[in-house]
Enzyme design. Structure first.
Site, PDB file in Angstrom:
ATOM      1  N   GLU A 127      63.389 -51.490 -13.949  1.00 25.21           N
ATOM      2  CA  GLU A 127      64.045 -52.178 -12.839  1.00 25.21           C
ATOM      3  C   GLU A 127      65.242 -51.356 -12.356  1.00 25.21           C
ATOM      4  O   GLU A 127      66.027 -50.899 -13.185  1.00 25.21           O
ATOM      5  CB  GLU A 127      64.541 -53.571 -13.249  1.00 25.21           C
ATOM      6  CG  GLU A 127      65.088 -54.332 -12.044  1.00 25.21           C
ATOM      7  CD  GLU A 127      65.641 -55.724 -12.409  1.00 25.21           C
ATOM      8  OE1 GLU A 127      65.604 -56.101 -13.594  1.00 25.21           O
ATOM      9  OE2 GLU A 127      66.108 -56.390 -11.488  1.00 25.21           O
ATOM     10  N   GLY A 267      73.122 -54.281 -19.674  1.00 28.76           N
ATOM     11  CA  GLY A 267      73.201 -55.091 -20.887  1.00 28.76           C
ATOM     12  C   GLY A 267      71.838 -55.232 -21.537  1.00 28.76           C
ATOM     13  O   GLY A 267      71.666 -54.944 -22.722  1.00 28.76           O
ATOM     14  N   MET A 269      67.260 -56.033 -20.492  1.00 29.38           N
ATOM     15  CA  MET A 269      66.220 -56.079 -19.463  1.00 29.38           C
ATOM     16  C   MET A 269      65.054 -56.960 -19.904  1.00 29.38           C
ATOM     17  O   MET A 269      64.584 -56.866 -21.030  1.00 29.38           O
ATOM     18  CB  MET A 269      65.759 -54.639 -19.180  1.00 29.38           C
ATOM     19  CG  MET A 269      64.624 -54.523 -18.211  1.00 29.38           C
ATOM     20  SD  MET A 269      65.125 -55.113 -16.557  1.00 29.38           S
ATOM     21  CE  MET A 269      63.559 -55.716 -15.942  1.00 29.38           C
ATOM     22  N   GLU A 270      64.611 -57.784 -18.950  1.00 31.12           N
ATOM     23  CA  GLU A 270      63.670 -58.870 -19.251  1.00 31.12           C
ATOM     24  C   GLU A 270      62.200 -58.489 -19.198  1.00 31.12           C
ATOM     25  O   GLU A 270      61.351 -59.353 -18.935  1.00 31.12           O
ATOM     26  CB  GLU A 270      63.929 -60.008 -18.258  1.00 31.12           C
ATOM     27  CG  GLU A 270      63.512 -59.711 -16.790  1.00 31.12           C
ATOM     28  CD  GLU A 270      64.633 -59.188 -15.906  1.00 31.12           C
ATOM     29  OE1 GLU A 270      65.590 -58.598 -16.449  1.00 31.12           O
ATOM     30  OE2 GLU A 270      64.542 -59.350 -14.677  1.00 31.12           O
ATOM     31  N   HIS A 303      69.672 -65.296 -21.403  1.00 26.68           N
ATOM     32  CA  HIS A 303      69.458 -64.872 -20.010  1.00 26.68           C
ATOM     33  C   HIS A 303      68.123 -64.134 -19.858  1.00 26.68           C
ATOM     34  O   HIS A 303      67.311 -64.484 -18.998  1.00 26.68           O
ATOM     35  CB  HIS A 303      70.630 -63.983 -19.575  1.00 26.68           C
ATOM     36  CG  HIS A 303      70.496 -63.420 -18.199  1.00 26.68           C
ATOM     37  ND1 HIS A 303      71.086 -63.987 -17.097  1.00 26.68           N
ATOM     38  CD2 HIS A 303      69.836 -62.332 -17.735  1.00 26.68           C
ATOM     39  CE1 HIS A 303      70.802 -63.290 -16.025  1.00 26.68           C
ATOM     40  NE2 HIS A 303      70.031 -62.268 -16.385  1.00 26.68           N
ATOM     41  N   GLU A 304      67.913 -63.144 -20.681  1.00 27.71           N
ATOM     42  CA  GLU A 304      66.681 -62.355 -20.533  1.00 27.71           C
ATOM     43  C   GLU A 304      65.466 -63.210 -20.856  1.00 27.71           C
ATOM     44  O   GLU A 304      64.426 -63.098 -20.211  1.00 27.71           O
ATOM     45  CB  GLU A 304      66.705 -61.095 -21.406  1.00 27.71           C
ATOM     46  CG  GLU A 304      67.924 -60.194 -21.214  1.00 27.71           C
ATOM     47  CD  GLU A 304      68.237 -59.829 -19.780  1.00 27.71           C
ATOM     48  OE1 GLU A 304      67.342 -59.894 -18.932  1.00 27.71           O
ATOM     49  OE2 GLU A 304      69.414 -59.487 -19.492  1.00 27.71           O
ATOM     50  N   HIS A 307      64.550 -65.401 -17.922  1.00 28.54           N
ATOM     51  CA  HIS A 307      63.872 -64.695 -16.829  1.00 28.54           C
ATOM     52  C   HIS A 307      62.355 -64.841 -16.909  1.00 28.54           C
ATOM     53  O   HIS A 307      61.667 -64.640 -15.912  1.00 28.54           O
ATOM     54  CB  HIS A 307      64.202 -63.194 -16.868  1.00 28.54           C
ATOM     55  CG  HIS A 307      65.389 -62.792 -16.048  1.00 28.54           C
ATOM     56  ND1 HIS A 307      65.590 -63.220 -14.764  1.00 28.54           N
ATOM     57  CD2 HIS A 307      66.423 -61.948 -16.319  1.00 28.54           C
ATOM     58  CE1 HIS A 307      66.711 -62.670 -14.285  1.00 28.54           C
ATOM     59  NE2 HIS A 307      67.245 -61.903 -15.216  1.00 28.54           N
TER      60      HIS A 307
HETATM   61  N1  BES Z   1      67.431 -57.601 -14.795  1.00 29.43           N
HETATM   62  C1  BES Z   1      68.708 -57.340 -15.374  1.00 29.43           C
HETATM   63  C2  BES Z   1      68.821 -55.945 -15.910  1.00 29.43           C
HETATM   64  C3  BES Z   1      69.126 -54.938 -14.849  1.00 29.43           C
HETATM   65  C4  BES Z   1      70.409 -54.799 -14.389  1.00 29.43           C
HETATM   66  C5  BES Z   1      68.154 -54.129 -14.320  1.00 29.43           C
HETATM   67  C6  BES Z   1      70.690 -53.855 -13.404  1.00 29.43           C
HETATM   68  C7  BES Z   1      68.422 -53.217 -13.340  1.00 29.43           C
HETATM   69  C8  BES Z   1      69.712 -53.061 -12.878  1.00 29.43           C
HETATM   70  C9  BES Z   1      69.014 -58.303 -16.519  1.00 29.43           C
HETATM   71  O1  BES Z   1      68.330 -59.505 -16.463  1.00 29.43           O
HETATM   72  C10 BES Z   1      70.459 -58.630 -16.424  1.00 29.43           C
HETATM   73  O2  BES Z   1      70.835 -59.277 -15.497  1.00 29.43           O
HETATM   74  N2  BES Z   1      71.243 -58.161 -17.361  1.00 29.43           N
HETATM   75  C11 BES Z   1      72.668 -58.294 -17.348  1.00 29.43           C
HETATM   76  C12 BES Z   1      73.158 -59.254 -18.372  1.00 29.43           C
HETATM   77  C13 BES Z   1      73.018 -60.677 -17.965  1.00 29.43           C
HETATM   78  C14 BES Z   1      73.401 -61.596 -19.093  1.00 29.43           C
HETATM   79  C15 BES Z   1      73.802 -61.022 -16.740  1.00 29.43           C
HETATM   80  C16 BES Z   1      73.217 -56.915 -17.628  1.00 29.43           C
HETATM   81  O3  BES Z   1      72.436 -56.046 -17.989  1.00 29.43           O
HETATM   82  O4  BES Z   1      74.409 -56.719 -17.459  1.00 29.43           O
HETATM   83 ZN    ZN Z   2      69.129 -60.949 -15.197  1.00 33.60          ZN
END
Ligand code: BES
Ligand code: ZN
Length: 879
Positions: A127, A267, A269-270, A303-304, A307
């Protein structure tokens, strides 16, 4: 990169692709130094695609080795290969299979997008646009396909082979190699693809779903870290149970795996059935992690996992809809944490984050709507606006519709859109249809950038026994959006009577009031409450019911009254913050508070800290003064960080002079020798103790410094040790340097604790800080490519150390821009993220503003920036 590819993508240009990839079979051969990917893609033209329409597949940094259609190699003239695309000039008019083979170099992939190697482990991050770095593909979220992947590697190097879905085959090959075949039965976009190969330890557990299916759970990690994964596993099981209870959502595969890796841009990835995590969000132990770290692991695991329904089964049509999955899933993880722990404490922490991160973004050059209309680099739109403001929008929907109405809408969302790639409009529509309401004006929250400011004034007429409340809203212009419409602002409220109890009224006119919610949907409204027996004190925006800036004319006396009597804990916290904030902002502008003011505030703080029934974690938040960023943000212009820091420090000293004995007794009575547990009660007690300590260290001179040094030495867990060290560093006590050195040698082996040391070095409000950071970065052993290390040092500095970042000699700004220029050549996403810390540069006083601008212009002169960094820089300077 720059120049050739500076095009802007517009939402209005969205069109489905002329072809659809239905099925993907990957064969990935992994070897040190190289990986070879063979892809068999089953492709079909969409209805209405004219014959002869070229098929354009995305690619990024791929080396094409062979290409065939339906088994026949393609002639050189039949396709076109560029660095960013593979075009099949005249594809078959019926379903066909495209076969490609590419070669990758995971070891040199320092961008950590696509297939890369972290600490020996091969892993992926796709992603938003990383799959195109693995194979040629329609790398867009609206192409849902079934994936099957065969992986093979040397058994000794990679005994563990994982991918999405279920393991359907595995076995040995010649030459000490082995293979595994994974199949994911759920159609998904390529951004949810993942695979991992490595020599990993693991822990295993299982979860029985509401309908009685058993899911095998696994967490994979570096050997030796297994015990530190237990909390993550516990959090996962609680998340799975919560989503069944609260949203009726069951997990849908037989396996759910999580892999912890050390080099990760975000952080976590889902990826479907195979979440990949930054190891700092998996590993915790009492000795090495704080209560905050435990909360973070629990939250991100949830969170993940969430998703899986909001993001994976229902995904985004295009990346403009990112908020559809992220805002909604943040709302869900916030609700999970609130249900597992303290709702008011969670709400206050979330609001603080919103105000220190999202409000500055929304009020600066990088402001954008939660659903943007255009972008140059999608990676730059994983912002606090999309995430946290996105979650606030969902929260307002829940507030306006009520719990039952909100749940009806969510149920319809899952029913109607399961298996689809959809849009924000479709999301809003389910709430309209399920509740028979019109949300067209409400939908503006997704489209309009900027934080609305709501002004409040009131009056009471004792003769007529009427109370009048005047509310008005305005949203300042943001880049590209000069004119703003009024928003739908839900204001949860109560009227508080003179003895502190709720006051009733017999009727209200002049605006929309729905139970305990005022719905402000016009530029202004004057509400008249009749049958009000005494002058009430209004408690407005209970629970922070809308993400707005509140401009109230409430007196200090009324605020202190609310701090004591509001039945809404958030309101009590807010009232106390308002009192200290007004004093701090005035003092930073040269208008020192009066004695009666600091007396009143100190009394309120002492009373709160020693209150017999309030929960400890709440008390900790309530007695803690607003941070420098929040103060700067409230001051809004002519910001001088040194003046803000001086004002805040002297406020702490004056409070300790008045309420010191109360704070000391709180510090004494919150000691606890029980074995560490990350429970709300224990962690709340620690946070209150450490909030008191922070006061005492600054306010009690040598005695305070000794308290902290003793706590550091005697601490039985990282929460207490780190808090004592932070307080010592913040006040720069005589022991601070020595304790920092001790901390460095005590934990040399643990990179995640090393990050804490880096953060503290970056946090010192001291003229030596930058030199110390330069020395750390210059050490040949410093892991220059690890995002956690880099962020712990430089992002935390630029984001959190206001006075040193904005030094009057410009060294802070230049330190950060030269870091960005360097890191950008290896990892543009880390560089771009660090660069966003300049977003409030225009709010500094003129001298600092000039210095910040000069540093940014110098960076622009280098002309070598990635698209990620160039986009941020350009917008930061233009806004
Ligand atoms: N889908 C995101 C990971 C992601 C972030 C992919 C940026 C590509 C670009 C994941 O679900 C996410 O949101 N992760 C957050 C933590 C969450 C608890 C808010 C993160 O990685 O900071
Ligand atoms: Zn997310």
């Amino acid at each position: 990169m720059r120049g050739e590819d500076e095009h802007t993508i517009f939402l209005k240009d969205y069109a489905p692709s002329p072809y659809k990839i239905e099925n993907v079979e990957l064969d990935v051969r992994i070897d040190p130094g190289a990986a070879r990917v063979r892809a068999l893609l089953t492709i079909v033209p969409r209805d209405g695609t004219p014959p002869g329409t070229p098929l354009v597949l995305d690619g990024d940094g791929l080396a094409l080795r062979s290409i065939a259609i339906d088994g026949l190699p393609l002639a050189l003239t039949a396709y076109d290969e560029t660095p960013s695309a593979l075009t099949i000039i005249e594809p078959p008019v019926k379903r066909f299979v495209l076969e490609t083979e590419v070669q990758l170099e995971p070891e040199t992939n320092t961008r950590l997008m696509g297939l890369y190697r972290s600490n020996g482990t091969w892993c992926t991050q796709c992603e938003p646009e990383g799959f195109r770095r693995i194979t040629y593909f329609l790398d867009r979220p609206d192409n849902l396909a079934i994936f099957k992947v065969r992986m093979s590697a040397e058994k000794a190097l990679a005994p563990v082979l994982l991918a999405n879905g279920n393991l359907v085959d595995s076995g040995d090959e010649a030459n000490g190699r082995h293979f595994a075949v994974w199949e994911d039965p759920h159609p998904k976009p390529a951004y949810l693809f993942a695979m991992v190969a490595g020599d990993l330890g693991s822990i295993h557990d299982s979860f029985v779903t509401a309908s009685g299916r058993t899911v095998a759970l696994g967490i994979y990690c570096t050997h030796g870290k297994e015990a530190q994964c237990a909390w993550a596993m516990d959090s996962l099981k609680r998340s799975m149970a919560w989503d069944e209870r609260r949203f009726g959502r069951e997990y849908d595969l037989d396996v759910f795996n999580i892999v912890a890796v050390s080099d990760f841009n975000f952080g976590a990835m889902e990826n479907k059935g195979l979440n990949i995590f930054n190891d700092k969000l998996v590993f915790v132990s009492p000795e090495a992690a704080t209560d905050t770290d435990y909360d973070g692991v629990e939250r991100v695991i949830a969170h993940e996992y969430f998703h899986n329904w909001t993001g994976n089964r229902i995904t985004c049509r295009d990346w403009f809809q990112l908020c559809l999955k992220e805002g909604l899933t943040v709302y869900r993880d916030q609700e999970f944490s609130s249900d597992e722990r303290s709702r008011p404490v969670k709400r206050i922490s979330d609001v603080r984050l919103l105000r220190t991160a999202q409000f500055p973004e929304d009020g600066g050059p990088l402001a954008h709507p939660p659903r943007p209309s255009h972008y140059k680099e999608i990676n730059n739109f994983y912002t606090t606006t999309v995430y946290e403001k996105g979650a606030e929008i969902v929260r307002m929907l829940a507030t306006l519709l009520g719990e039952a109405g909100f749940r009806k809408g969510m149920d319809l969302y899952f029913e109607r859109h399961d298996g689809e790639a959809t849009t924000i409009e479709a999301f809003l529509k389910v709430f309209e249809d399920a509740n028979g309401v019109d949300l067209s004006q409400f939908g503006q929250w997704y489209l309009q950038a900027g934080t609305p400011e709501v002004s409040i004034s009131d009056s009471y007429d004792p003769a007529r026994q009427t109370y009048t409340l005047t509310l008005s809203q305005v949203t300042q212009p943001t880049p590209g959006q000069p004119d703003k419409l009024p928003m739908v602002v839900p204001i949860k409220f109560g009227l508080v009577g003179p003895n502190g109890s709720p006051m009733s009224y017999s009727a209200v006119s002049g605006g929309r009031v729905d139970g305990d919610i005022i719905v402000l949907d016009t530029a202004s409204a004057t509400l008249e409450f009749s049958g009000v027996a005494n002058r009430p004190v209004p408690s407005l925006f209970r629970g922070f019911s809308a993400p707005v800036k509140i401009r109230s004319t409430a007196t200090e006396a009324d605020q202190l009254f609310l701090a004591r009597h509001d039945e809404d804990p958030f309101g009590r916290w807010q009232a106390l913050q308002d009192v200290s904030m007004a004093m701090l902002v005035a003092a930073a502008g040269g208008q020192k508070w009066r004695d009666e003011q600091i007396d009143g505030l100190s009394r309120a703080i002492a009373e709160t800290a020693t209150h017999p029934t309030l929960e400890d974690a709440f008390k900790a938040l309530a007695i803690t003064l607003p941070g420098l960023t929040e103060i700067a943000q409230t001051k809004a212009s002519n910001v001088d960080p040194d003046a803000i820091l001086t004002a805040r420090n002297s406020m702490i000293e004056e409070i300790v002079a008045r309420a010191g004995s109360a704070l000391e007794s709180v510090y004494a009575t919150t000691q606890n020798s029980a074995a560490y547990a990350p429970t709300p009660a224990q962690s709340g007690q620690r946070s209150l103790k450490n909030a008191a300590l922070a006061y005492l260290v600054r306010g009690l001179g040598k005695r305070g410094a000794d308290l902290a040094a003793n706590q550091y030495r005697q601490a039985q867990n990282m929460t207490d040790r780190f808090a004592a060290l932070s307080a010592s560093v913040a006040a720069w006590t005589p022991q601070a340097a020595g304790l920092l050195g001790d901390f460095r040698t005590m934990y040399t082996a643990d990179p995640l604790v090393f990050d804490k040391w880096l953060m503290l070095n970056a946090a010192a409000a001291q003229d030596e800080t930058i030199d110390r950071m330069r020395a750390i970065l210059a050490d040949p052993d410093f892991p220059r490519n690890n995002p956690n290390r880099l962020r712990a040092l430089v992002f935390s500095f630029a984001n959190g150390n206001l006075t040193q970042f904005a030094r009057l000699d410009g060294e802070g700004f230049r330190f950060v821009t030269s870091f960005v220029a360097d890191v950008d050549t290896r990892n543009p996403q880390v560089a771009a993220r660090v660069l966003t810390t300049f977003r409030s540069w225009r709010s500094y006083e003129p001298q600092r503003r000039t210095l910040a601008e000069a540093a940014l212009r110098d960076l622009q002169q280098t002309g070598q920036l990635s698209r990620n960094a160039a986009d941020i820089l350009e917008r930061t300077l233009a806004g």
